[in-house]
Scaffold this active site. Structure first.
Site, PDB file in Angstrom:
ATOM      1  N   GLY A  43       0.819  -1.206   0.000  1.00 11.61           N
ATOM      2  CA  GLY A  43       0.000   0.000   0.000  1.00 11.61           C
ATOM      3  C   GLY A  43       0.848   1.249   0.000  1.00 11.61           C
ATOM      4  O   GLY A  43       1.880   1.315   0.674  1.00 11.61           O
ATOM      5  N   GLY A  45      -0.629   4.533   0.359  1.00 11.82           N
ATOM      6  CA  GLY A  45      -1.333   5.677   0.919  1.00 11.82           C
ATOM      7  C   GLY A  45      -0.463   6.362   1.961  1.00 11.82           C
ATOM      8  O   GLY A  45       0.745   6.139   2.041  1.00 11.82           O
ATOM      9  N   LEU A  46      -1.079   7.189   2.790  1.00 14.42           N
ATOM     10  CA  LEU A  46      -0.291   7.934   3.769  1.00 14.42           C
ATOM     11  C   LEU A  46       0.466   7.012   4.716  1.00 14.42           C
ATOM     12  O   LEU A  46       1.624   7.272   5.048  1.00 14.42           O
ATOM     13  CB  LEU A  46      -1.194   8.876   4.562  1.00 14.42           C
ATOM     14  CG  LEU A  46      -1.652  10.114   3.794  1.00 14.42           C
ATOM     15  CD1 LEU A  46      -2.578  10.951   4.654  1.00 14.42           C
ATOM     16  CD2 LEU A  46      -0.460  10.944   3.349  1.00 14.42           C
ATOM     17  N   SER A 287     -16.656  17.055   1.969  1.00 10.78           N
ATOM     18  CA  SER A 287     -15.829  17.087   3.168  1.00 10.78           C
ATOM     19  C   SER A 287     -16.626  17.446   4.418  1.00 10.78           C
ATOM     20  O   SER A 287     -17.506  18.318   4.391  1.00 10.78           O
ATOM     21  CB  SER A 287     -14.711  18.114   2.993  1.00 10.78           C
ATOM     22  OG  SER A 287     -14.044  18.342   4.209  1.00 10.78           O
ATOM     23  N   ARG A 340     -19.638  11.801  13.559  1.00 10.06           N
ATOM     24  CA  ARG A 340     -20.246  11.336  12.315  1.00 10.06           C
ATOM     25  C   ARG A 340     -21.385  10.345  12.551  1.00 10.06           C
ATOM     26  O   ARG A 340     -22.402  10.388  11.863  1.00 10.06           O
ATOM     27  CB  ARG A 340     -19.168  10.702  11.435  1.00 10.06           C
ATOM     28  CG  ARG A 340     -18.187  11.714  10.903  1.00 10.06           C
ATOM     29  CD  ARG A 340     -17.047  11.057  10.171  1.00 10.06           C
ATOM     30  NE  ARG A 340     -16.189  12.072   9.568  1.00 10.06           N
ATOM     31  CZ  ARG A 340     -15.076  11.797   8.896  1.00 10.06           C
ATOM     32  NH1 ARG A 340     -14.686  10.542   8.755  1.00 10.06           N
ATOM     33  NH2 ARG A 340     -14.351  12.770   8.372  1.00 10.06           N
ATOM     34  N   HIS A 411     -18.148   4.905   4.604  1.00 11.38           N
ATOM     35  CA  HIS A 411     -16.941   5.700   4.387  1.00 11.38           C
ATOM     36  C   HIS A 411     -15.684   4.967   4.854  1.00 11.38           C
ATOM     37  O   HIS A 411     -14.901   4.474   4.056  1.00 11.38           O
ATOM     38  CB  HIS A 411     -17.092   7.035   5.113  1.00 11.38           C
ATOM     39  CG  HIS A 411     -15.923   7.946   4.994  1.00 11.38           C
ATOM     40  ND1 HIS A 411     -15.345   8.261   3.784  1.00 11.38           N
ATOM     41  CD2 HIS A 411     -15.207   8.620   5.936  1.00 11.38           C
ATOM     42  CE1 HIS A 411     -14.338   9.080   3.977  1.00 11.38           C
ATOM     43  NE2 HIS A 411     -14.220   9.310   5.269  1.00 11.38           N
ATOM     44  N   GLU A 435      -5.499   2.511   8.316  1.00 11.46           N
ATOM     45  CA  GLU A 435      -6.860   1.968   8.333  1.00 11.46           C
ATOM     46  C   GLU A 435      -6.880   0.448   8.283  1.00 11.46           C
ATOM     47  O   GLU A 435      -7.876  -0.174   8.624  1.00 11.46           O
ATOM     48  CB  GLU A 435      -7.664   2.531   7.155  1.00 11.46           C
ATOM     49  CG  GLU A 435      -9.154   2.232   7.234  1.00 11.46           C
ATOM     50  CD  GLU A 435      -9.957   2.797   6.083  1.00 11.46           C
ATOM     51  OE1 GLU A 435     -11.188   2.584   6.049  1.00 11.46           O
ATOM     52  OE2 GLU A 435      -9.367   3.466   5.210  1.00 11.46           O
ATOM     53  N   ARG A 445     -14.824   6.756  14.117  1.00 14.54           N
ATOM     54  CA  ARG A 445     -13.653   7.621  13.945  1.00 14.54           C
ATOM     55  C   ARG A 445     -14.097   9.070  13.859  1.00 14.54           C
ATOM     56  O   ARG A 445     -15.000   9.410  13.090  1.00 14.54           O
ATOM     57  CB  ARG A 445     -12.885   7.246  12.680  1.00 14.54           C
ATOM     58  CG  ARG A 445     -11.715   8.184  12.409  1.00 14.54           C
ATOM     59  CD  ARG A 445     -10.916   7.763  11.212  1.00 14.54           C
ATOM     60  NE  ARG A 445     -11.626   7.919   9.953  1.00 14.54           N
ATOM     61  CZ  ARG A 445     -11.751   9.064   9.284  1.00 14.54           C
ATOM     62  NH1 ARG A 445     -11.238  10.178   9.784  1.00 14.54           N
ATOM     63  NH2 ARG A 445     -12.397   9.101   8.139  1.00 14.54           N
ATOM     64  N   LEU A 451      -6.047  10.684   8.586  1.00 13.71           N
ATOM     65  CA  LEU A 451      -4.741  11.148   8.128  1.00 13.71           C
ATOM     66  C   LEU A 451      -3.754  11.179   9.290  1.00 13.71           C
ATOM     67  O   LEU A 451      -2.572  10.861   9.130  1.00 13.71           O
ATOM     68  CB  LEU A 451      -4.869  12.539   7.510  1.00 13.71           C
ATOM     69  CG  LEU A 451      -5.884  12.694   6.368  1.00 13.71           C
ATOM     70  CD1 LEU A 451      -5.837  14.096   5.786  1.00 13.71           C
ATOM     71  CD2 LEU A 451      -5.623  11.665   5.289  1.00 13.71           C
TER      72      LEU A 451
END
Length: 649
Positions: A43, A45-46, A287, A340, A411, A435, A445, A451
């Site tokens: 992976g 990603g970040l 967002s 959320r 999400h 993740e 979360r 991030l």
């Protein structure tokens, strides 16, 4: 109730000193010995990019694998709103402890205390790192970094780069990664997908990867393997995730003995553009940063709802007195900035009651008229302009003039591979970060924390903790990819691909995936109950049989074949769906994103059962066709008083 198979390895001592003491106690690898060791990272990603860049900088030999044509296309690029850090730049009484507490509370007291505190503790370092890399964070007039609010917090701690924060952070990590590639410390494999984990003597020693451009299977060995492949939200088919995002790497590890933790904890994001048709392939997220200045409402009168649906009335024509700002009404202390899961359930409740504002009845308004009147259109455009442009391109509605329509959607996934404090799984030498693991978010979360976790794990946690394991591997020779373990793994991968390809049924992969997604959304989505979860398990088994008897994969299995890619991933999504439903059925309580209809308060809030379910559920694979075995890691809170979440006052 609890067993000793799950050794979390949480250090002793006061919470605020655990990480510092732990770094002093764990073993390190000398620079000369690092050059002898190889690490595989799955992976880009970040989490993966920052880990590979950091490990390469330290001197390890790193191989990094990316399913896309460039690491820049990792799904981290889609994170828009910001990244949390306890800098207290706004002087509004933020602190490491407050960020830690908000994260624990936001996750409904279902995350591991020590890991979350470490996350909050290293968060300021992330901002310093990214500023040094040139990430263009928003700044105040005087030049200081700007912050904004996010859901679940009463302070402003979210750093942002307009609505492109994930993209800018990924470009920073990508630049660091490219430097290590140029130095020869990292070797990058684009358009490669991990299809199996290879274990030798009980340790993770490599992978079998498929070159997605040629169809060839490849063997890659290492002294340790790091999974940074993201979450499993696409089990629902329609989600805010990139269409390539998948669970396959994690599920291969699960099949080899890595426990899968809290799979039922999937996040519903409240500000997604509503579904617009049966042929839609993914959902677009607006967002969460928009909830800073936007106000969420539905009409108070059902007759106004009907006029809106028939296009006889514009939203802007409904008077203030006839608008129900339901989050501000129900949660006066936090208003539109509730977490959320709370915002999502509130939207569902209003739509279920008949107040949904679009033709399907599944939408609410996100309105900026008040903010534009207060701040002016120019200020709003500076803060959110690219998001407004994106919304208008998709919907053909100008959000400066009429409110946006939003509705909750799948999400992020809080569950993932179980890891200890060092981020190592139950398989020695196998790590999971970002993740892909379960450790930091519990049942929900908070926004702008994904991030934060990805970069914390990659830059500031894994580079320390992996050395504790590798210090014992410096005498271990380079992994021999001709070992019989690689022979057997490659053989099994080839057999699986051949089996899928040779079904030669009539149903396209997406048709079966859509069926799975509808079952998951209907019975394992925003609200769950015993009867529905049991039905879901039966339906998922039917879909599994349907897949293996009637899936159609055209083309050849030894060449570029995207339908084959999707089919292999769908087989793993089906198994993941079953795991999620089993976990949700077992967890007879409501907490965070896991809402059991039988377990709610009189006013529709979650009702936890701390006496019976204050644990991490970790599932162990038992073989094909067998139900997994449940293990429980107790959650012990030494520094937080566990209480019912309250966002009303």
């Amino acid at each position: 109730m609890f067993d000793n198979k799950l050794q979390s390895k949480i250090p002793a001592g006061p919470l605020a000193e655990k990480w510092t003491r732990h770094k002093s106690d764990i073993k390190v690898v000398s620079p000369a010995n690092k050059r002898k060791l190889e690490i595989i990272v799955i992976g880009t990603g970040l989490g993966g990019a920052s880990a590979a860049a950091s490990l390469g900088e330290l001197g390890y030999n790193v191989k990094i694998f990316c399913i896309s044509d460039s690491p820049r296309r990792a799904h981290s690029i889609a994170a828009q709103g910001g990244i949390n850090a306890a800098k207290n730049y706004q002087n509004d009484n933020d602190s490491v402890y407050r960020l830690f507490y908000d994260t624990i509370k936001g996750g409904d007291y279902r995350s591991r205390e020590a890991n979350v505190y470490r996350l909050a503790e290293v968060s300021p370092l992330i901002i310093d790192q990214c500023v040094a890399q040139g990430v263009p964070f928003a700044r105040e007039y005087g030049g200081l970094l700007s912050n904004r609010s996010f859901g679940g917090a009463q302070v402003s701690r979210t750093f942002y780069a307009r609505g492109q924060t994930g993209q800018q952070l990924l470009l920073g990590a990508y630049a660091a990664l490219n430097r290590q590639i140029a130095e020869g410390k990292v070797k990058s494999y684009h358009r490669h997908e991990m299809l199996d984990l290879v274990m030798i003597d009980g340790k993770a020693k490599g992978i079998i990867a498929r070159n997605l451009e040629t169809g060839e299977l490849e063997r890659h060995g290492a002294h340790a393997v790091v999974i940074a492949s993201g979450g499993y939200g696409n089990v629902f088919f329609l989600s805010t995730n990139a269409m390539n995002s998948n669970v396959s790497a994690a599920i291969q590890c699960y099949r080899h003995g890595a426990f899968f933790a809290n799979p039922c904890f999937a996040q519903i994001h409240p500000t997604c553009i509503p579904v617009h048709g049966d042929q839609q392939s993914k959902l677009t997220l607006m967002s969460e940063s928009l909830r800073n200045d936007g106000r969420i409402w539905v009409p108070k009168k059902l007759e106004d709802v009907e006029k809106l649906r028939k296009k006889q009335l514009k939203p802007s024509q409904i008077s203030e007195d006839d608008r129900d700002y339901y989050l501000e009404r129900r949660y006066p202390a936090f208003g539109n900035l509730v977490p959320r899961d709370v915002a999502s359930r509130a939207a569902k409740e209003r739509c279920d009651a008949g107040y949904g504002v679009n033709e399907t009845g599944l939408a609410v308004f996100l309105d900026f008229s008040t903010a534009i009147d207060r701040l002016g259109k120019k200020v709003i455009a500076e803060r959110y302009g690219n998001l407004f442009q994106m919304y208008e391109k998709i919907t053909d509605v100008n959000p400066y003039e009429e409110p946006m329509q939003i509705y909750p959607a799948i999400h992020y996934t809080m569950g993932g591979i179980w890891v200890d404090y060092n981020l190592m799984t139950t398989i020695p030498g196998l790590y999971a970060i970002g993740e892909a693991n379960f450790s930091d978010h519990g049942g929900n979360r908070l926004g702008a924390s994904a991030l934060m976790q990805g970069l914390a794990d990659g830059y500031f946690v894994l580079p320390y903790t992996i050395g504790d394991y590798l210090s014992k591997e410096i005498q271990t020779p380079k992994t021999d990819i001709k070992d019989k373990a690689f022979d057997e793994a490659e053989k099994q991968v080839k057999e699986k691909i051949d089996k899928i390809f040779n079904v030669k049924g009539k149903q396209p992969v997406d048709a079966i995936h859509k069926k799975l997604g509808r079952v998951m959304w209907e019975y394992v989505g925003m609200a769950r109950n015993d009867k529905g979860l049991r039905k879901a398990l039966d339906l998922i088994e039917e879909i599994r049989r349907e897949f293996w008897s009637d899936v159609l994969v055209p083309g050849e299995n030894t060449e570029f074949n995207q339908e084959l890619e999707k089919a292999v991933r769908l087989a793993d999504f089906i198994e993941t769906g079953k795991l999620m439903a089993l976990d949700a059925l077992n967890r007879r309580e409501s907490c965070g994103g896991h809402f059991r209809e039988e377990m709610q308060t009189e006013d529709g809030e979650t009702r936890r059962d701390d006496r019976n379910f204050m644990y991490v559920s970790a599932w162990e694979y038992q073989g094909e066709g067998k139900d997994p075995l449940l293990h429980r890691e107790p959650l012990i809170y030494e520094s937080v008083r566990v209480s019912t979440r309250n966002y009303k006052d």
